[in-house]
Write a protein that holds these residues in place. Structure first.
Motif, PDB file in Angstrom:
ATOM      1  N   ARG A 103       0.844  -1.207   0.000  1.00  0.00           N
ATOM      2  CA  ARG A 103       0.000   0.000   0.000  1.00  0.00           C
ATOM      3  C   ARG A 103       0.870   1.244   0.000  1.00  0.00           C
ATOM      4  O   ARG A 103       1.934   1.261   0.592  1.00  0.00           O
ATOM      5  CB  ARG A 103      -0.865   0.074   1.259  1.00  0.00           C
ATOM      6  N   ASN A 104       0.355   2.287  -0.652  1.00  0.00           N
ATOM      7  CA  ASN A 104       0.984   3.598  -0.554  1.00  0.00           C
ATOM      8  C   ASN A 104       0.468   4.266   0.705  1.00  0.00           C
ATOM      9  O   ASN A 104      -0.707   4.145   1.052  1.00  0.00           O
ATOM     10  CB  ASN A 104       0.636   4.466  -1.768  1.00  0.00           C
ATOM     11  N   LEU A 105       1.328   4.976   1.370  1.00  0.00           N
ATOM     12  CA  LEU A 105       0.971   5.679   2.596  1.00  0.00           C
ATOM     13  C   LEU A 105       1.308   7.145   2.384  1.00  0.00           C
ATOM     14  O   LEU A 105       2.444   7.481   2.067  1.00  0.00           O
ATOM     15  CB  LEU A 105       1.790   5.096   3.743  1.00  0.00           C
ATOM     16  N   CYS A 106       0.311   8.001   2.539  1.00  0.00           N
ATOM     17  CA  CYS A 106       0.578   9.426   2.344  1.00  0.00           C
ATOM     18  C   CYS A 106       0.961  10.071   3.671  1.00  0.00           C
ATOM     19  O   CYS A 106       0.706   9.518   4.745  1.00  0.00           O
ATOM     20  CB  CYS A 106      -0.605  10.127   1.699  1.00  0.00           C
ATOM     21  N   VAL A 107       1.593  11.230   3.575  1.00  0.00           N
ATOM     22  CA  VAL A 107       2.069  11.939   4.758  1.00  0.00           C
ATOM     23  C   VAL A 107       0.930  12.161   5.750  1.00  0.00           C
ATOM     24  O   VAL A 107       1.108  11.995   6.952  1.00  0.00           O
ATOM     25  CB  VAL A 107       2.739  13.278   4.360  1.00  0.00           C
ATOM     26  N   LYS A 108      -0.245  12.516   5.253  1.00  0.00           N
ATOM     27  CA  LYS A 108      -1.384  12.772   6.139  1.00  0.00           C
ATOM     28  C   LYS A 108      -1.703  11.548   6.994  1.00  0.00           C
ATOM     29  O   LYS A 108      -1.982  11.662   8.188  1.00  0.00           O
ATOM     30  CB  LYS A 108      -2.606  13.192   5.328  1.00  0.00           C
ATOM     31  N   GLN A 109      -1.654  10.354   6.406  1.00  0.00           N
ATOM     32  CA  GLN A 109      -1.927   9.133   7.160  1.00  0.00           C
ATOM     33  C   GLN A 109      -0.868   8.908   8.243  1.00  0.00           C
ATOM     34  O   GLN A 109      -1.192   8.492   9.347  1.00  0.00           O
ATOM     35  CB  GLN A 109      -1.969   7.930   6.212  1.00  0.00           C
ATOM     36  N   VAL A 118       6.850  12.630  -4.146  1.00  0.00           N
ATOM     37  CA  VAL A 118       5.687  13.344  -4.667  1.00  0.00           C
ATOM     38  C   VAL A 118       4.981  12.431  -5.655  1.00  0.00           C
ATOM     39  O   VAL A 118       5.608  11.796  -6.502  1.00  0.00           O
ATOM     40  CB  VAL A 118       6.111  14.666  -5.352  1.00  0.00           C
ATOM     41  N   ASP A 119       3.660  12.340  -5.534  1.00  0.00           N
ATOM     42  CA  ASP A 119       2.838  11.540  -6.441  1.00  0.00           C
ATOM     43  C   ASP A 119       2.872  12.185  -7.826  1.00  0.00           C
ATOM     44  O   ASP A 119       2.463  13.333  -7.968  1.00  0.00           O
ATOM     45  CB  ASP A 119       1.406  11.484  -5.911  1.00  0.00           C
ATOM     46  N   PRO A 120       3.364  11.472  -8.845  1.00  0.00           N
ATOM     47  CA  PRO A 120       3.443  12.077 -10.181  1.00  0.00           C
ATOM     48  C   PRO A 120       2.067  12.409 -10.770  1.00  0.00           C
ATOM     49  O   PRO A 120       1.949  13.310 -11.589  1.00  0.00           O
ATOM     50  CB  PRO A 120       4.162  11.021 -11.026  1.00  0.00           C
ATOM     51  N   ALA A 121       1.035  11.703 -10.333  1.00  0.00           N
ATOM     52  CA  ALA A 121      -0.315  11.958 -10.841  1.00  0.00           C
ATOM     53  C   ALA A 121      -0.983  13.138 -10.139  1.00  0.00           C
ATOM     54  O   ALA A 121      -1.857  13.789 -10.716  1.00  0.00           O
ATOM     55  CB  ALA A 121      -1.178  10.706 -10.682  1.00  0.00           C
ATOM     56  N   ASP A 122      -0.590  13.407  -8.896  1.00  0.00           N
ATOM     57  CA  ASP A 122      -1.176  14.503  -8.130  1.00  0.00           C
ATOM     58  C   ASP A 122      -0.073  15.108  -7.265  1.00  0.00           C
ATOM     59  O   ASP A 122       0.248  14.588  -6.206  1.00  0.00           O
ATOM     60  CB  ASP A 122      -2.324  13.991  -7.254  1.00  0.00           C
ATOM     61  N   HIS A 123       0.498  16.195  -7.728  1.00  0.00           N
ATOM     62  CA  HIS A 123       1.661  16.784  -7.059  1.00  0.00           C
ATOM     63  C   HIS A 123       1.356  17.324  -5.666  1.00  0.00           C
ATOM     64  O   HIS A 123       2.268  17.672  -4.931  1.00  0.00           O
ATOM     65  CB  HIS A 123       2.277  17.876  -7.943  1.00  0.00           C
ATOM     66  N   ARG A 124       0.097  17.380  -5.289  1.00  0.00           N
ATOM     67  CA  ARG A 124      -0.242  17.813  -3.931  1.00  0.00           C
ATOM     68  C   ARG A 124      -0.069  16.681  -2.934  1.00  0.00           C
ATOM     69  O   ARG A 124       0.048  16.905  -1.738  1.00  0.00           O
ATOM     70  CB  ARG A 124      -1.703  18.301  -3.877  1.00  0.00           C
ATOM     71  N   ARG A 125      -0.058  15.464  -3.420  1.00  0.00           N
ATOM     72  CA  ARG A 125       0.031  14.295  -2.544  1.00  0.00           C
ATOM     73  C   ARG A 125       1.480  13.808  -2.436  1.00  0.00           C
ATOM     74  O   ARG A 125       2.163  13.682  -3.435  1.00  0.00           O
ATOM     75  CB  ARG A 125      -0.848  13.180  -3.096  1.00  0.00           C
ATOM     76  N   VAL A 126       1.904  13.540  -1.201  1.00  0.00           N
ATOM     77  CA  VAL A 126       3.258  13.052  -0.951  1.00  0.00           C
ATOM     78  C   VAL A 126       3.145  11.724  -0.216  1.00  0.00           C
ATOM     79  O   VAL A 126       2.449  11.625   0.793  1.00  0.00           O
ATOM     80  CB  VAL A 126       4.069  14.070  -0.114  1.00  0.00           C
ATOM     81  N   SER A 127       3.831  10.712  -0.733  1.00  0.00           N
ATOM     82  CA  SER A 127       3.808   9.411  -0.069  1.00  0.00           C
ATOM     83  C   SER A 127       5.072   9.243   0.768  1.00  0.00           C
ATOM     84  O   SER A 127       6.087   9.898   0.545  1.00  0.00           O
ATOM     85  CB  SER A 127       3.692   8.275  -1.088  1.00  0.00           C
ATOM     86  N   VAL A 128       4.975   8.357   1.746  1.00  0.00           N
ATOM     87  CA  VAL A 128       6.087   8.067   2.646  1.00  0.00           C
ATOM     88  C   VAL A 128       6.352   6.570   2.573  1.00  0.00           C
ATOM     89  O   VAL A 128       5.423   5.759   2.631  1.00  0.00           O
ATOM     90  CB  VAL A 128       5.740   8.460   4.102  1.00  0.00           C
ATOM     91  N   THR A 129       7.626   6.216   2.442  1.00  0.00           N
ATOM     92  CA  THR A 129       8.038   4.816   2.436  1.00  0.00           C
ATOM     93  C   THR A 129       9.279   4.667   3.300  1.00  0.00           C
ATOM     94  O   THR A 129       9.950   5.648   3.604  1.00  0.00           O
ATOM     95  CB  THR A 129       8.381   4.327   1.012  1.00  0.00           C
TER      96      THR A 129
END
Length: 155
Positions: free
Chosen positions: A66-72, A101-112
């Protein structure tokens, strides 16, 4: 993804009720459950380590694909956004986490987790659940892992 532990290690660990080998993902989920249990008995602000909770959630998400975004991650931390972002900054500076940064939505940032972060979590989970003098280390986990090997987390 997690590598099942060696057969002799599983004998000491036990297996889930399904009879399947216990994986690192199983151990991480059990650790999250233990963290929630502790939180039910003690004040949250006393027995709380947001970095630990962030690392566990990020590890589980990675193992599940799963992708996990910064907000989560901020929500998992239980801290204010500002404090949680500072904690993510420190984990990233230590080389344990990475933001993308999510290439499809630059407002979304994922964390891994980075490879170093994943290896540290795998080594730690094994040491929590394996009994005996020395934990068995399989896969890419660093031999003789010790938190002192993670510069930037000592402060």
């Amino acid at each position: 993804m997690s590598t099942p532990l060696a057969v002799d290690t599983l004998a000491r660990l036990g297996t889930p009720s399904t009879g399947a080998p216990r994986t690192l993902l199983d151990m991480a989920r059990q650790t999250q459950t233990m963290r929630a249990t502790v939180a039910a008995f003690f004040p949250r602000d006393i027995f709380r380590d947001s970095a630990w909770d962030m690392m566990l959630e990020t590890f589980v998400a990675g193992e599940e694909g799963r992708n996990l975004c910064v907000k989560q991650v901020i929500l998992v931390s239980g801290e204010t956004s500002t404090s949680a972002l500072r904690r993510i900054d420190r984990l990233e500076a230590a080389g344990l986490m990475a933001r993308r940064v999510d290439p499809a939505d630059h407002r979304r940032v994922s964390v891994t987790l980075t490879v170093k972060g994943h290896d540290a979590m795998a080594a730690m989970l094994r040491s929590l659940f394996v009994t005996g003098d020395r934990p068995v280390r399989t896969g890419a986990a660093p031999q003789g892992f010790h938190p002192a090997y993670l510069p930037g987390l000592s402060n």
